[in-house]
Design a protein around this motif. Sequence first.
Motif, short mmCIF file in Angstrom:
data_model
loop_
_atom_site.label_atom_id
_atom_site.label_comp_id
_atom_site.label_asym_id
_atom_site.label_seq_id
_atom_site.Cartn_x
_atom_site.Cartn_y
_atom_site.Cartn_z
N SER A 104 0.84 -1.20 0.00
CA SER A 104 0.00 0.00 0.00
C SER A 104 0.87 1.24 0.00
N ALA A 105 0.42 2.27 -0.71
CA ALA A 105 1.09 3.58 -0.70
C ALA A 105 0.27 4.58 0.10
N GLY A 106 -0.64 4.07 0.91
CA GLY A 106 -1.52 4.94 1.68
C GLY A 106 -0.96 5.37 3.02
N ASN A 107 -1.86 5.77 3.90
CA ASN A 107 -1.55 6.29 5.24
C ASN A 107 -0.69 5.30 6.03
N THR A 108 0.54 5.72 6.40
CA THR A 108 1.47 4.82 7.08
C THR A 108 0.96 4.39 8.45
N GLY A 109 0.49 5.33 9.25
CA GLY A 109 -0.01 5.00 10.58
C GLY A 109 -1.17 4.04 10.54
N ALA A 110 -2.10 4.28 9.61
CA ALA A 110 -3.26 3.39 9.48
C ALA A 110 -2.82 2.00 9.04
N LEU A 111 -1.87 1.92 8.11
CA LEU A 111 -1.40 0.63 7.63
C LEU A 111 -0.73 -0.17 8.74
N MET A 112 0.10 0.50 9.53
CA MET A 112 0.77 -0.18 10.65
C MET A 112 -0.26 -0.67 11.67
N ALA A 113 -1.23 0.17 12.00
CA ALA A 113 -2.24 -0.22 12.99
C ALA A 113 -3.05 -1.42 12.50
N MET A 114 -3.47 -1.38 11.25
CA MET A 114 -4.25 -2.49 10.70
C MET A 114 -3.43 -3.77 10.66
N ALA A 115 -2.18 -3.65 10.22
CA ALA A 115 -1.33 -4.83 10.08
C ALA A 115 -1.06 -5.47 11.45
N LYS A 116 -0.77 -4.65 12.46
CA LYS A 116 -0.48 -5.19 13.80
C LYS A 116 -1.72 -5.87 14.38
N LEU A 117 -2.89 -5.26 14.22
CA LEU A 117 -4.10 -5.82 14.79
C LEU A 117 -4.53 -7.10 14.07
N SER A 118 -4.39 -7.10 12.75
CA SER A 118 -4.88 -8.23 11.97
C SER A 118 -3.91 -9.41 11.96
N LEU A 119 -2.61 -9.13 11.77
CA LEU A 119 -1.63 -10.20 11.57
C LEU A 119 -0.94 -10.63 12.86
N ARG A 120 -0.89 -9.77 13.85
CA ARG A 120 -0.18 -10.03 15.10
C ARG A 120 1.32 -10.23 14.84
N THR A 121 2.08 -10.41 15.91
CA THR A 121 3.52 -10.54 15.76
C THR A 121 3.95 -12.00 15.77
#
Length: 343
Positions: A104-121
């Motif tokens: 994605s070339a979109g909002n960095t903060g939103a992408l990080m938040a979505m990725a962390k919540l959805s994929l977990r570590t």
Amino acid sequence: MAESARIAVDAMGGDGGLAVILDGVARAAADRPELSFLLVGDEAAIRAALESQPGLTGRVEIVHAPETVASEEKPSTSIRRARVTSMGLAVDAVKQGRAGAAVSAGNTGALMAMAKLSLRTIPGIDRPALAALLPSLGANDTVMLDLGANTECDARNLVQFAVMGAAYARTALDLERPRVALLNIGTEDLKGTDIIRDAAQRLRGAAHLPMAFTGFIEGDRLSRGEVDVIACDGFTGNIALKTAEGTARFVADLLRRAFSSSIRSKIGFLISRPATKLLRDHLDPNNHNGAVFLGLNGLVVKSHGGANAAGIANALKLAGKLVEDDLIRRIGDDLGNIEARAA
């Protein structure tokens, strides 16, 4: 084509719009015939735009997303709308196994938040880190992380960043044993905070890993090519990155002003045009496009918002390479080794 070779693309993200994204997808598809793409966004708009991209016939699948994430939208707001936005559904495609990576070339903060919540570590990882490739004077680019995901870190976090960065460098830069350093205010062992010195001590005991810890590096050596991976906390890394980018633009503007100051200078510019073009290409962020969220149970690549088609293509090809080389497994193996040795 295998699901692992498919890249989910947020077709509505970025400053250039859908046309630039699809042009980048077409370039990546031409260079990497083994890849296929999941285009997430407004289905009607994507189908209309694909009419001018005949090379993508049979290489793409469309997932309709009725909404997009705004560039200034708060991460908390974007998370609540993840199920209806192109960014959220692209990340979800990775979670569901429909794609090997999301770009994605979109909002960095939103992408990080979505990725962390959805994929977990990944098990054993406390926090994910944002890693990017920086141009250098060496034979290859330099991996730097964290670039803003974590403003405060302890020694364990820094060690994990170094290990993840080394695994990333082995894949992205084709290095067998990357040279790793911690960003510090000096190169002497006594310099820096207790956290940095503690992290350095732990990394010196990780000689069994496929990486070579070289100690500390200062900010004025970031682009010298002396190391392959530079690890630091996100606060320091983000400032260092923005300072380097600003300095590059400052030098470019000075050269442009100098070459246009007189007739003699303009003639000198014509003579030196090959050299200035080489400098411009080396510093062009599109040629190093694609920051990766390392430490997640899935691959997510962040493109520059203002990337052109060539930059988008580079981010997509990087995502494909990380999927093929199974970067997540590499990180898990290395972390398991260092934790076992520590125990």
